[in-house]
Scaffold this motif. Structure first.
Motif, mmCIF file in Angstrom:
data_model
loop_
_atom_site.group_PDB
_atom_site.id
_atom_site.type_symbol
_atom_site.label_atom_id
_atom_site.label_comp_id
_atom_site.label_asym_id
_atom_site.label_seq_id
_atom_site.Cartn_x
_atom_site.Cartn_y
_atom_site.Cartn_z
ATOM 1 N N ILE A 32 -11.684 10.888 6.340
ATOM 2 C CA ILE A 32 -12.418 9.625 6.434
ATOM 3 C C ILE A 32 -11.618 8.590 5.655
ATOM 4 C CG2 ILE A 32 -14.562 8.440 5.828
ATOM 5 C CD1 ILE A 32 -15.554 11.643 6.077
ATOM 6 N N VAL A 33 -11.108 7.619 6.388
ATOM 7 C CA VAL A 33 -10.208 6.619 5.811
ATOM 8 C C VAL A 33 -10.862 5.247 5.944
ATOM 9 C CG1 VAL A 33 -7.924 5.555 5.982
ATOM 10 C CG2 VAL A 33 -8.190 8.003 6.465
ATOM 11 N N SER A 34 -11.038 4.558 4.828
ATOM 12 C CA SER A 34 -11.556 3.182 4.875
ATOM 13 C C SER A 34 -10.398 2.216 4.675
ATOM 14 C CB SER A 34 -12.607 2.954 3.785
ATOM 15 O OG SER A 34 -13.800 3.640 4.100
ATOM 16 N N ILE A 35 -10.431 1.126 5.440
ATOM 17 C CA ILE A 35 -9.417 0.073 5.292
ATOM 18 C C ILE A 35 -10.120 -1.165 4.767
ATOM 19 C CG2 ILE A 35 -7.637 -1.292 6.428
ATOM 20 C CD1 ILE A 35 -7.407 0.846 8.562
ATOM 21 N N MET A 171 -13.463 8.458 15.366
ATOM 22 C CA MET A 171 -14.254 7.229 15.534
ATOM 23 C C MET A 171 -13.597 6.107 14.738
ATOM 24 S SD MET A 171 -17.166 7.430 17.380
ATOM 25 C CE MET A 171 -18.522 6.487 16.668
ATOM 26 N N LEU A 172 -13.444 4.960 15.378
ATOM 27 C CA LEU A 172 -12.949 3.751 14.716
ATOM 28 C C LEU A 172 -14.115 2.782 14.569
ATOM 29 C CD1 LEU A 172 -9.712 3.152 16.866
ATOM 30 C CD2 LEU A 172 -9.985 4.670 14.887
ATOM 31 N N PHE A 173 -14.334 2.310 13.358
ATOM 32 C CA PHE A 173 -15.414 1.341 13.097
ATOM 33 C C PHE A 173 -14.791 0.035 12.629
ATOM 34 C CE2 PHE A 173 -17.504 5.430 12.620
ATOM 35 C CZ PHE A 173 -18.762 5.228 13.167
ATOM 36 N N ASP A 174 -15.016 -1.031 13.382
ATOM 37 C CA ASP A 174 -14.465 -2.340 13.007
ATOM 38 C C ASP A 174 -15.562 -3.192 12.371
ATOM 39 O OD1 ASP A 174 -12.980 -4.583 12.673
ATOM 40 O OD2 ASP A 174 -12.811 -5.084 14.796
ATOM 41 N N GLU A 175 -15.617 -3.154 11.043
ATOM 42 C CA GLU A 175 -16.627 -3.916 10.285
ATOM 43 C C GLU A 175 -18.017 -3.736 10.906
ATOM 44 O OE1 GLU A 175 -15.462 -7.912 9.346
ATOM 45 O OE2 GLU A 175 -13.417 -7.325 8.914
ATOM 46 N N ILE A 204 -12.531 3.399 9.078
ATOM 47 C CA ILE A 204 -13.588 2.397 8.947
ATOM 48 C C ILE A 204 -13.022 1.145 8.281
ATOM 49 C CG2 ILE A 204 -15.893 1.932 7.999
ATOM 50 C CD1 ILE A 204 -16.090 5.085 7.635
ATOM 51 N N VAL A 205 -12.993 0.048 9.027
ATOM 52 C CA VAL A 205 -12.669 -1.250 8.425
ATOM 53 C C VAL A 205 -13.975 -1.816 7.885
ATOM 54 C CG1 VAL A 205 -11.973 -3.626 8.940
ATOM 55 C CG2 VAL A 205 -10.668 -1.716 9.886
ATOM 56 N N THR A 206 -14.024 -2.080 6.591
ATOM 57 C CA THR A 206 -15.318 -2.471 6.005
ATOM 58 C C THR A 206 -15.154 -3.417 4.821
ATOM 59 O OG1 THR A 206 -17.389 -1.618 5.083
ATOM 60 C CG2 THR A 206 -15.392 -0.416 4.488
ATOM 61 N N HIS A 207 -16.192 -4.240 4.625
ATOM 62 C CA HIS A 207 -16.293 -5.075 3.415
ATOM 63 C C HIS A 207 -17.280 -4.469 2.430
ATOM 64 C CE1 HIS A 207 -13.742 -8.247 4.861
ATOM 65 N NE2 HIS A 207 -14.456 -8.402 5.952
ATOM 66 N N PHE A 211 -19.718 1.509 -0.448
ATOM 67 C CA PHE A 211 -19.766 2.487 0.641
ATOM 68 C C PHE A 211 -18.393 3.135 0.834
ATOM 69 C CE2 PHE A 211 -19.342 3.182 5.313
ATOM 70 C CZ PHE A 211 -20.259 4.221 5.427
ATOM 71 N N ALA A 212 -17.350 2.304 0.879
ATOM 72 C CA ALA A 212 -15.984 2.830 1.059
ATOM 73 C C ALA A 212 -15.633 3.793 -0.072
ATOM 74 C CB ALA A 212 -14.987 1.681 1.103
ATOM 75 N N ARG A 213 -16.041 3.423 -1.265
ATOM 76 C CA ARG A 213 -15.728 4.252 -2.439
ATOM 77 C C ARG A 213 -16.455 5.603 -2.371
ATOM 78 N NH1 ARG A 213 -16.194 1.993 -8.623
ATOM 79 N NH2 ARG A 213 -15.622 3.941 -9.674
ATOM 80 N N GLU A 214 -17.676 5.572 -1.885
ATOM 81 C CA GLU A 214 -18.513 6.768 -1.863
ATOM 82 C C GLU A 214 -18.118 7.735 -0.742
ATOM 83 O OE1 GLU A 214 -23.140 7.807 -0.733
ATOM 84 O OE2 GLU A 214 -22.639 5.734 -1.243
ATOM 85 N N ILE A 215 -17.760 7.191 0.411
ATOM 86 C CA ILE A 215 -17.649 8.011 1.625
ATOM 87 C C ILE A 215 -16.227 8.486 1.927
ATOM 88 C CG2 ILE A 215 -17.248 6.129 3.271
ATOM 89 C CD1 ILE A 215 -19.165 7.430 5.161
ATOM 90 N N SER A 216 -15.210 7.778 1.398
ATOM 91 C CA SER A 216 -13.838 7.962 1.897
ATOM 92 C C SER A 216 -13.073 9.065 1.185
ATOM 93 C CB SER A 216 -13.047 6.655 1.738
ATOM 94 O OG SER A 216 -13.761 5.573 2.281
#
Length: 253
Positions: A32-35, A171-175, A204-207, A211-216
């Protein structure tokens, strides 16, 4: 772990605007990679290049060991035939910021359309799978509703179910939460968390920094078309010494 995506020296320009400037990235199965990064840094363009919604100018993209585009001797990205690219990209699910549901189709019809039309599944099988997915995203009772009868959070959960109906390998998630009211963000993040627990491979591209810190497993920081850092959530959020990343995080955390 088996590699699912590899990107090498990817460049993309829109006329005189050089948006991606030599991106190198690998993602392994189950990661799981967050950008993250400022607006305009090329995050969404990168995602759109991965599933062929944008055509890269230079570099290579491969998915599960098969090239979508390969750099020639001058570095130019040479794509496989459209048919071959589409066949590969069927295994890549995408969720957009603005849902992109068919307004004239019910929730159920939105979800079964692609499995029937693209994969040739029998309607009964597609409907059974759709109902499973609606249960997963907590929207069983909305099967016959139309998009204009749903809240933003419900639309996005339907969009996730629709992408999952194609049984993608990534799965790709764009914001996925950027178009939502603050009180609806949690219900969408909850669905993505559930996918993370099942070890669905995701970019996952996210602001949503917490969430990014918890899930990635990994967090990538992009700025001005380049990857400035790629590391664990702690590497990026706690231990970074990079002045650009520190400045960005100080503004939003």
């Amino acid at each position: 772990m088996e590699e699912i995506i590899r990107v090498e020296n990817l460049h993309k320009s829109f006329r005189s605007l050089h948006v991606l400037k030599g991106i190198n990235l690998t993602v392994k199965k189950g990661e799981i990679v967050s950008i993250i990064g400022p607006s305009g840094s090329g995050k969404s363009t990168l995602l759109r290049c991965l599933n062929h919604l944008e055509v890269a100018d230079k570099g290579s993209i491969s998915f599960e060991g098969k090239y979508i585009a390969k750099a020639d001797s001058s570095g130019k990205a040479v794509y496989k035939s459209n048919k071959e690219v589409l066949a590969i990209c069927r295994n890549i699910g995408m969720v957009f910021q603005n849902f992109n549901l068919f307004p004239h189709k019910s929730v159920l019809e939105n979800i079964i359309e692609a499995p029937i039309m693209v994969k040739g599944k029998p309607r009964s099988e597609a409907e059974e799978k759709a109902m499973e997915l609606l249960a997963k995203v907590g929207l069983t009772e909305k099967r016959d509703a139309y998009p204009n009868q749903l809240s933003g959070g419900q639309k996005q959960r339907v969009a996730i179910a629709r992408a999952l109906a194609m049984e993608p390998d990534i799965m790709l998630f764009d914001e996925p939460t950027s178009a939502l009211d603050p009180e609806l963000i949690g219900e969408v993040l909850q669905v993505i968390k559930k996918l993370a627990e099942e070890r669905m491979t995701m970019i996952i591209v996210t602001h949503e920094m917490n969430f990014a810190r918890e899930i990635s497993d990994r967090v990538i920081f992009m700025d001005d078309g380049q990857i400035l850092a790629d590391g664990t959530p702690d590497d990026i959020f706690v231990h970074t010494e990079h002045p650009r990343i520190k400045a960005f995080l100080n503004k939003i955390l």
